[in-house]
Design an enzyme around this catalytic site. Structure first.
Site, PDB file in Angstrom:
ATOM      1  N   HIS A 141       2.534  -0.397  -7.406  1.00 56.90           N
ATOM      2  CA  HIS A 141       3.844  -1.057  -7.325  1.00 56.90           C
ATOM      3  C   HIS A 141       4.175  -1.632  -8.706  1.00 56.90           C
ATOM      4  O   HIS A 141       3.276  -1.955  -9.479  1.00 56.90           O
ATOM      5  CB  HIS A 141       3.713  -2.186  -6.300  1.00 56.90           C
ATOM      6  CG  HIS A 141       4.973  -2.883  -5.934  1.00 56.90           C
ATOM      7  ND1 HIS A 141       5.531  -3.869  -6.722  1.00 56.90           N
ATOM      8  CD2 HIS A 141       5.778  -2.772  -4.852  1.00 56.90           C
ATOM      9  CE1 HIS A 141       6.625  -4.335  -6.136  1.00 56.90           C
ATOM     10  NE2 HIS A 141       6.804  -3.683  -4.997  1.00 56.90           N
ATOM     11  N   ASP A 218      -4.407  -4.880  -4.869  1.00 51.65           N
ATOM     12  CA  ASP A 218      -3.093  -5.329  -4.405  1.00 51.65           C
ATOM     13  C   ASP A 218      -3.038  -5.112  -2.894  1.00 51.65           C
ATOM     14  O   ASP A 218      -2.905  -3.988  -2.419  1.00 51.65           O
ATOM     15  CB  ASP A 218      -2.018  -4.508  -5.141  1.00 51.65           C
ATOM     16  CG  ASP A 218      -0.623  -4.726  -4.580  1.00 51.65           C
ATOM     17  OD1 ASP A 218      -0.477  -5.412  -3.554  1.00 51.65           O
ATOM     18  OD2 ASP A 218       0.329  -4.182  -5.170  1.00 51.65           O
ATOM     19  N   GLN A 221       0.377  -4.661   1.152  1.00 47.00           N
ATOM     20  CA  GLN A 221       0.682  -3.848   2.339  1.00 47.00           C
ATOM     21  C   GLN A 221      -0.532  -3.634   3.235  1.00 47.00           C
ATOM     22  O   GLN A 221      -0.455  -2.855   4.189  1.00 47.00           O
ATOM     23  CB  GLN A 221       1.251  -2.477   1.913  1.00 47.00           C
ATOM     24  CG  GLN A 221       2.540  -2.536   1.123  1.00 47.00           C
ATOM     25  CD  GLN A 221       3.726  -3.073   1.938  1.00 47.00           C
ATOM     26  OE1 GLN A 221       3.659  -3.185   3.181  1.00 47.00           O
ATOM     27  NE2 GLN A 221       4.805  -3.416   1.261  1.00 47.00           N
ATOM     28  N   LYS A 244       5.595 -10.870   4.057  1.00 39.90           N
ATOM     29  CA  LYS A 244       5.389  -9.556   4.675  1.00 39.90           C
ATOM     30  C   LYS A 244       4.482  -9.668   5.897  1.00 39.90           C
ATOM     31  O   LYS A 244       4.067  -8.663   6.459  1.00 39.90           O
ATOM     32  CB  LYS A 244       4.768  -8.596   3.661  1.00 39.90           C
ATOM     33  CG  LYS A 244       5.669  -8.289   2.459  1.00 39.90           C
ATOM     34  CD  LYS A 244       4.993  -7.312   1.518  1.00 39.90           C
ATOM     35  CE  LYS A 244       5.648  -7.244   0.162  1.00 39.90           C
ATOM     36  NZ  LYS A 244       6.938  -6.571   0.153  1.00 39.90           N
ATOM     37  N   CYS A 383      10.136   0.088  -5.826  1.00 41.49           N
ATOM     38  CA  CYS A 383       9.326  -0.442  -6.943  1.00 41.49           C
ATOM     39  C   CYS A 383       8.164   0.474  -7.292  1.00 41.49           C
ATOM     40  O   CYS A 383       7.088   0.003  -7.688  1.00 41.49           O
ATOM     41  CB  CYS A 383       8.814  -1.858  -6.645  1.00 41.49           C
ATOM     42  SG  CYS A 383      10.131  -3.059  -6.571  1.00 41.49           S
TER      43      CYS A 383
HETATM   44  N1  PLP Z   1       2.603  -4.667  -4.088  1.00 38.02           N
HETATM   45  C1  PLP Z   1       3.018  -3.915  -3.075  1.00 38.02           C
HETATM   46  C2  PLP Z   1       2.183  -2.757  -2.632  1.00 38.02           C
HETATM   47  C3  PLP Z   1       4.220  -4.208  -2.446  1.00 38.02           C
HETATM   48  O1  PLP Z   1       4.647  -3.443  -1.443  1.00 38.02           O
HETATM   49  C4  PLP Z   1       4.973  -5.309  -2.886  1.00 38.02           C
HETATM   50  C5  PLP Z   1       6.284  -5.625  -2.275  1.00 38.02           C
HETATM   51  O2  PLP Z   1       6.995  -4.794  -1.805  1.00 38.02           O
HETATM   52  C6  PLP Z   1       4.486  -6.068  -3.947  1.00 38.02           C
HETATM   53  C7  PLP Z   1       3.293  -5.718  -4.530  1.00 38.02           C
HETATM   54  C8  PLP Z   1       5.239  -7.245  -4.480  1.00 38.02           C
HETATM   55  O3  PLP Z   1       5.356  -8.219  -3.511  1.00 38.02           O
HETATM   56  P1  PLP Z   1       6.282  -9.499  -3.801  1.00 38.02           P
HETATM   57  O4  PLP Z   1       7.649  -8.955  -4.038  1.00 38.02           O
HETATM   58  O5  PLP Z   1       6.175 -10.307  -2.569  1.00 38.02           O
HETATM   59  O6  PLP Z   1       5.722 -10.134  -5.006  1.00 38.02           O
END
Ligand code: PLP
Length: 425
Positions: A141, A218, A221, A244, A383
């Site tokens: 991401h 990370d 998800q 989330k 993203c």
């Molecule tokens: N990493 C992953 C895999 C995500 O799906 C997301 C959000 O969609 C993020 C990081 C970033 O999360 P946040 O926008 O809550 O910082």
């Protein structure tokens, strides 16, 4: 896949905890909340972006503001002590939920992105140099990809990307080629928010540790959707977002092994993170407060505690099983159309989301038609722009499922997709 007996979740009971799911949509979007023109029942399939908040969590927020709203760690008065205790217990609850040793290893941030930046700045800027490399994957991401890319530019560290194969899985042979004795950090997404791939993060951690590097996983998800144990993965750092997983916006979690967090310098300076200050110098507070400068995310942290209680009452195994059934059903229904392309692994081997395109229909048009049906999905690159470049598409539509979604809602999605196909045929 057929319906399992007994079914893992009582979805109707779950839905009753989320009044927003009774909403109708379709009216004037400048008026937030249900208005006169809203006549189409909402089918909310944008959970990978943000999930909804059950009454129990809304209640925890309201209870905090109604009965013990106060700043933490700064007051001797009773409200401050109550807020401090609840806020500290929220760290304990998170630690227990993801298998951390204790609250020292749990830093509250604004979101996953801020957790990534915290480590990139506090550790990366100080530890990396031109002789090092940072290994990412092509499915990261932007929260991690852009962050480490920019830290690479500042420090001269080489940032490299493990290939994603045609099935949407990590090419682990390529990972073994890229990770070497100069690998200082790897950043691997646990579950891809675009492909739905569940990555072998424990195997990746072993690989990186064999070369004395560190790994940041990370979990944005994964934590909301499946049981996760950071120690079983052997992650050095791990991050996720409250919004989330039935929690509010404005709260994220950075897990870090205690010795690493202790060795790291703070990322933000100010009140709350210090023990002693003179005109000449300052001493830092103990973990995790050393990384929580200023008035922290008090209400949000307390609400995250409530969200974790809610999810654990359902059982994370059940949450996972329910979503897998939905993902497989959606995958099977959508692949029945030969002009629908779904990205990532097959239906029985993916997390609860499906990103797809319909031939000849831009993802934004598709999502707009779905919206006319009341079906909320995400359209864009989610993203993961470089990954979309690799897939050869500018954007995709993504349906992502959670505890309150039903097969009937997926039928609505498929019907709306079929409408779009016919409209553009
Ligand atoms: N990493 C992953 C895999 C995500 O799906 C997301 C959000 O969609 C993020 C990081 C970033 O999360 P946040 O926008 O809550 O910082």
């Amino acid at each position: 896949m057929g319906i399992q007996e007994p079914y893992p979740l009582d979805v109707e009971a779950v839905r009753a905890d989320f009044p927003i799911l009774e909403r109708k949509v379709g009216g004037d979007v400048t008026v937030p909340g249900e208005g006169e023109g809203d006549t189409t029942p909402l089918v909310y399939l944008d959970n990978a972006a943000t999930s909804h908040t059950p009454e129990q969590v809304v209640g925890a927020i309201a209870d905090y503001y109604r009965s013990y709203n106060s700043n933490v760690h700064r007051g001797i008065h009773q409200l401050s002590q109550e807020a401090s205790t609840a806020y500290e217990h929220a760290h304990d609850r998170v630690a227990e939920f993801v298998g951390a040793e204790g609250r020292e290893e749990v830093v509250f941030t604004k979101n996953t992105t801020e957790a990534e930046n915290l480590v990139a700045y506090a550790w990366g800027l100080n530890e990396l140099g031109p002789e090092d490399n940072v290994v990412l994957t092509e499915m990261e991401h932007h929260a991690s990809l852009v962050t480490w890319q920019q830290i690479g530019k500042k420090t001269g560290a080489d940032v490299r990307f493990v290939r994603v194969d045609d099935d949407g899985r990590l090419d682990m042979d390529h990972a073994r080629e890229l990770v070497d004795d100069d690998t200082a950090m790897a950043n691997v997404v646990h579950v891809s928010n675009t492909l739905g791939t569940v990555n072998p993060v424990a195997e990746f951690a072993d690989l990186v540790h064999d070369h004395d590097g560190l790994i940041f996983v990370d979990g944005a998800q994964s934590v909301p959707h499946m049981p996760v144990d950071v120690q079983a993965i052997d992650a050095d750092f791990f991050a996720f977002s409250g919004h989330k997983m039935c929690g509010p916006t404005g709260i994220g979690v950075l897990y870090g092994k205690q010795h690493l967090l202790e060795e790291m310098q703070p990322y933000l300076y100010g009140g709350e993170m210090i023990r002693k200050v003179t005109f000449e110098d300052s001493e830092w507070e103990d973990l995790p407060w050393k990384f929580e400068a200023g008035t922290p995310v008090i209400a949000q942290g307390i609400a995250l505690h409530a969200a974790i209680d809610y999810l654990e009452d359902l059982g994370m195994e059940n949450v996972h099983a329910h979503e897998q059934l939905l993902a497989e059903y959606a995958y099977d229904e959508l692949t029945a159309y030969d002009d629908v392309d779904i990205y990532g692994p097959p239906g029985d081997d993916r997390a609860g989301l499906v990103a797809f395109n319909v031939d000849g229909v831009h993802a934004h048009d598709l999502s707009s038609i779905l919206n006319d049906h009341g079906v909320a999905v995400r359209a864009g690159d989610h993203c993961t722009q470089p990954l979309h470049d690799k897939l050869g598409v500018p954007a995709s539509a993504r349906a992502s499922f959670y505890i309150y979604n039903t097969r009937e809602e997926i039928d609505e999605l498929v019907e709306a997709v079929d409408d779009a196909r016919q409209l553009f045929a």
